[in-house]
Design a protein around this motif. Structure first.
Motif, mmCIF file in Angstrom:
data_model
loop_
_atom_site.group_PDB
_atom_site.id
_atom_site.type_symbol
_atom_site.label_atom_id
_atom_site.label_comp_id
_atom_site.label_asym_id
_atom_site.label_seq_id
_atom_site.Cartn_x
_atom_site.Cartn_y
_atom_site.Cartn_z
ATOM 1 N N VAL A 181 0.907 -1.271 0.052
ATOM 2 C CA VAL A 181 -0.101 -0.137 -0.003
ATOM 3 C C VAL A 181 0.866 1.122 -0.123
ATOM 4 N N PHE A 182 0.832 1.946 -0.989
ATOM 5 C CA PHE A 182 1.631 3.225 -1.092
ATOM 6 C C PHE A 182 0.755 4.493 -0.844
ATOM 7 N N GLU A 183 1.429 5.310 -0.150
ATOM 8 C CA GLU A 183 0.616 6.669 0.381
ATOM 9 C C GLU A 183 0.616 7.889 -0.834
ATOM 10 N N LEU B 114 -1.821 8.703 -2.788
ATOM 11 C CA LEU B 114 -2.299 7.574 -3.290
ATOM 12 C C LEU B 114 -3.326 6.670 -2.604
ATOM 13 N N PHE B 115 -3.845 7.475 -1.324
ATOM 14 C CA PHE B 115 -4.742 6.909 -0.597
ATOM 15 C C PHE B 115 -6.124 6.650 -1.270
ATOM 16 N N GLY B 116 -6.547 5.257 -1.295
ATOM 17 C CA GLY B 116 -7.659 4.900 -2.020
ATOM 18 C C GLY B 116 -7.545 4.961 -3.602
ATOM 19 N N THR B 117 -6.203 4.766 -3.968
ATOM 20 C CA THR B 117 -6.227 4.833 -5.723
ATOM 21 C C THR B 117 -4.715 4.176 -5.952
ATOM 22 N N SER C 241 5.995 5.698 -2.571
ATOM 23 C CA SER C 241 6.327 5.722 -1.599
ATOM 24 C C SER C 241 5.306 5.514 -0.198
ATOM 25 N N ASN C 242 5.785 4.792 0.910
ATOM 26 C CA ASN C 242 5.035 4.614 2.066
ATOM 27 C C ASN C 242 5.842 5.011 3.233
#
Length: 112
Positions: free
Chosen positions: A59-61, A78-81, A99-100
């Motif tokens: 999961v990337f942010e 990138l939250f939710g997509t 990145s996350n």
């Protein structure tokens, strides 16, 4: 090269006179693209004309996109997509950094 200060010395002999040049330069941030450390990571399509999609179990942010001069030209969440719209960018080669909290992945993308 890691960030830091470096000393460069080279010798040139154009004719009968010899020259010795000394330079000190600083390297701050490196925009190179390293090997992806996530085995199940893919950004597609490449080349693209509009959107790119991220295929990963991670999961990337956020994302940042840089042109070949190292200038940040686009960034976002990138939250939710798992897609990034590159429609506003001109044709060219870009570095995409995704990145996350734990890691950053970089890849080259060709925008047509």
């Amino acid at each position: 090269m890691p960030a830091g200060q470096y000393y460069l010395e080279f010798f040139a002999e154009p004719t009968a006179t010899s020259y010795l040049y000394d330079y000190i330069f600083s390297l701050q941030n490196n925009l190179s693209v390293d090997e992806n450390v996530i085995a199940d990571f893919k950004v597609y399509p490449n080349p693209t004309s509009s959107k790119i999609f991220i295929d990963s179990n991670e999961v990337f942010e956020e994302f940042k996109i840089f042109n070949i001069l190292g200038q940040k030209v686009l960034s976002g969440s990138l939250f939710g997509t798992k897609e990034i719209d590159l429609g506003s960018l001109t044709t060219g080669t870009y570095i995409v950094k995704i990145s996350n909290v734990e890691k950053t992945i970089s890849t080259k993308i060709l925008k047509q």
